[in-house]
Design a protein around this motif. Structure first.
Motif, PDB file in Angstrom:
ATOM      1  N   ALA A  25       0.843  -1.205   0.000  1.00 29.09           N
ATOM      2  CA  ALA A  25       0.000   0.000   0.000  1.00 29.09           C
ATOM      3  C   ALA A  25       0.873   1.248   0.000  1.00 29.09           C
ATOM      4  N   TYR A  26       1.952   1.204   0.759  1.00 30.79           N
ATOM      5  CA  TYR A  26       2.859   2.360   0.814  1.00 30.79           C
ATOM      6  C   TYR A  26       3.523   2.582  -0.548  1.00 30.79           C
ATOM      7  N   VAL A  27       3.990   1.489  -1.149  1.00 25.53           N
ATOM      8  CA  VAL A  27       4.661   1.590  -2.454  1.00 25.53           C
ATOM      9  C   VAL A  27       3.716   2.157  -3.505  1.00 25.53           C
ATOM     10  N   PHE A  28       2.522   1.586  -3.594  1.00 27.04           N
ATOM     11  CA  PHE A  28       1.579   2.044  -4.614  1.00 27.04           C
ATOM     12  C   PHE A  28       1.005   3.414  -4.270  1.00 27.04           C
ATOM     13  N   GLY A  29       0.822   3.689  -2.975  1.00 25.33           N
ATOM     14  CA  GLY A  29       0.344   5.004  -2.573  1.00 25.33           C
ATOM     15  C   GLY A  29       1.308   6.100  -2.988  1.00 25.33           C
ATOM     16  N   VAL A  30       2.597   5.872  -2.731  1.00 26.83           N
ATOM     17  CA  VAL A  30       3.622   6.850  -3.124  1.00 26.83           C
ATOM     18  C   VAL A  30       3.713   6.932  -4.645  1.00 26.83           C
ATOM     19  N   LEU A  31       3.593   5.784  -5.309  1.00 27.36           N
ATOM     20  CA  LEU A  31       3.659   5.768  -6.777  1.00 27.36           C
ATOM     21  C   LEU A  31       2.512   6.576  -7.387  1.00 27.36           C
ATOM     22  N   ILE A  76      -0.937   6.049   6.396  1.00 27.63           N
ATOM     23  CA  ILE A  76      -0.998   5.417   7.719  1.00 27.63           C
ATOM     24  C   ILE A  76      -2.408   5.519   8.289  1.00 27.63           C
ATOM     25  N   ALA A  77      -3.028   6.682   8.105  1.00 24.69           N
ATOM     26  CA  ALA A  77      -4.401   6.869   8.593  1.00 24.69           C
ATOM     27  C   ALA A  77      -5.362   5.918   7.892  1.00 24.69           C
ATOM     28  N   ILE A  89     -13.586   1.269   2.734  1.00 26.97           N
ATOM     29  CA  ILE A  89     -14.444   2.421   3.022  1.00 26.97           C
ATOM     30  C   ILE A  89     -14.047   3.048   4.360  1.00 26.97           C
ATOM     31  N   LEU A  90     -13.812   2.207   5.368  1.00 23.07           N
ATOM     32  CA  LEU A  90     -13.401   2.716   6.678  1.00 23.07           C
ATOM     33  C   LEU A  90     -12.025   3.370   6.598  1.00 23.07           C
ATOM     34  N   GLY A  91     -11.135   2.785   5.782  1.00 23.98           N
ATOM     35  CA  GLY A  91      -9.828   3.395   5.571  1.00 23.98           C
ATOM     36  C   GLY A  91      -9.944   4.775   4.955  1.00 23.98           C
ATOM     37  N   PHE A  92     -10.862   4.917   4.013  1.00 27.75           N
ATOM     38  CA  PHE A  92     -11.119   6.228   3.407  1.00 27.75           C
ATOM     39  C   PHE A  92     -11.556   7.220   4.474  1.00 27.75           C
ATOM     40  N   LEU A  93     -12.469   6.802   5.345  1.00 21.76           N
ATOM     41  CA  LEU A  93     -13.008   7.699   6.368  1.00 21.76           C
ATOM     42  C   LEU A  93     -11.939   8.133   7.367  1.00 21.76           C
ATOM     43  N   THR A  94     -11.035   7.238   7.733  1.00 20.69           N
ATOM     44  CA  THR A  94      -9.964   7.609   8.673  1.00 20.69           C
ATOM     45  C   THR A  94      -8.866   8.410   7.979  1.00 20.69           C
TER      46      THR A  94
END
Length: 218
Positions: free
Chosen positions: A121-127, A158-159, A196-201
């Motif tokens: 998730a970190y790799v693709f998020g940064v990408l 992280i959130a 969905i919960l990850g989006f909200l946080t």
């Protein structure tokens, strides 16, 4: 009954992704990475993703002639969608890796999912963030864009994982006597809810980053 609900939710999510994909092919986004972001959001947000895409996403299509009248809440929503799509993609890729390899950490497959999916998730998020930043400022160089992407995406990522992993823990330890497996529709329905919960946080974190000028509102 839960299996039936899971199949319905997954089918609606996939259909929403297909509808958005067809539309972004016909009306490509000015920011290329968003052509991938919106269909991914369709998978876990379903009809709500359709509504937000056609209401806010289409305003950033290359052929759009309408005025962009969105306020900060809507722009931060799109920024969070961008962040969540990268995280969700990494998380989804991590699931079969753990399942196929049988990986366990401290004797727990859940902990293995946490580690593998967080890294991806970190790799693709940064990408995903890199491809939002670099095309707008190529003169600064790719290395500078990577640094900016890490700075802009770390807290929000992280959130996102806090919300997602929290739900996964409840699914694993509380809701089921026998947690669903990745080969079952119920597992992926639980993942939809987790995203969905990850989006909200992640939304408050993105709001803070935008307010402090660390991240651009989209």
């Amino acid at each position: 009954m839960l299996q039936i609900i899971a199949w319905i939710a997954l089918s609606i999510g996939i259909l929403s992704s297909i509808i958005i994909t067809i539309d972004v092919i016909r009306h490509p986004q000015m920011m290329t990475i968003m052509n991938i972001v919106w269909p991914i959001n369709g998978w876990f947000f379903g009809p709500f993703a359709l509504w937000t895409y056609f209401k806010w996403g289409r305003l950033k299509a290359k052929d759009n002639q309408k005025e962009d009248t969105r306020g900060r809440p809507e722009k931060v929503f799109v920024s969070t969608s961008h962040c969540s799509a990268g995280c969700s993609f990494g998380d989804a890729v991590g699931v079969p890796i753990v399942a196929i390899t049988g990986l366990a950490i401290a004797g727990s497959t859940l902990f293995a999912h946490y580690v593998v999916e967080f890294v991806l998730a970190y790799v693709f998020g940064v990408l995903f963030q890199f491809y939002a930043i670099y095309p707008m400022n190529k003169e600064a160089g790719a290395a500078n864009a990577i640094k900016s992407a890490i700075k802009a995406d770390s807290l929000s990522l992280i959130a996102f994982e806090v919300g997602m992993f929290g739900w996964m823990a409840l699914v694993h330890f509380v809701f089921f006597a026998e947690p669903p497996k990745p080969t079952e529709a119920t597992y992926w329905f639980m993942m939809q809810i987790a995203m969905i919960l990850g989006f909200l946080t992640s939304y408050p974190a993105n709001w803070l980053l935008v307010r402090k000028g660390i991240k651009e509102e989209m």
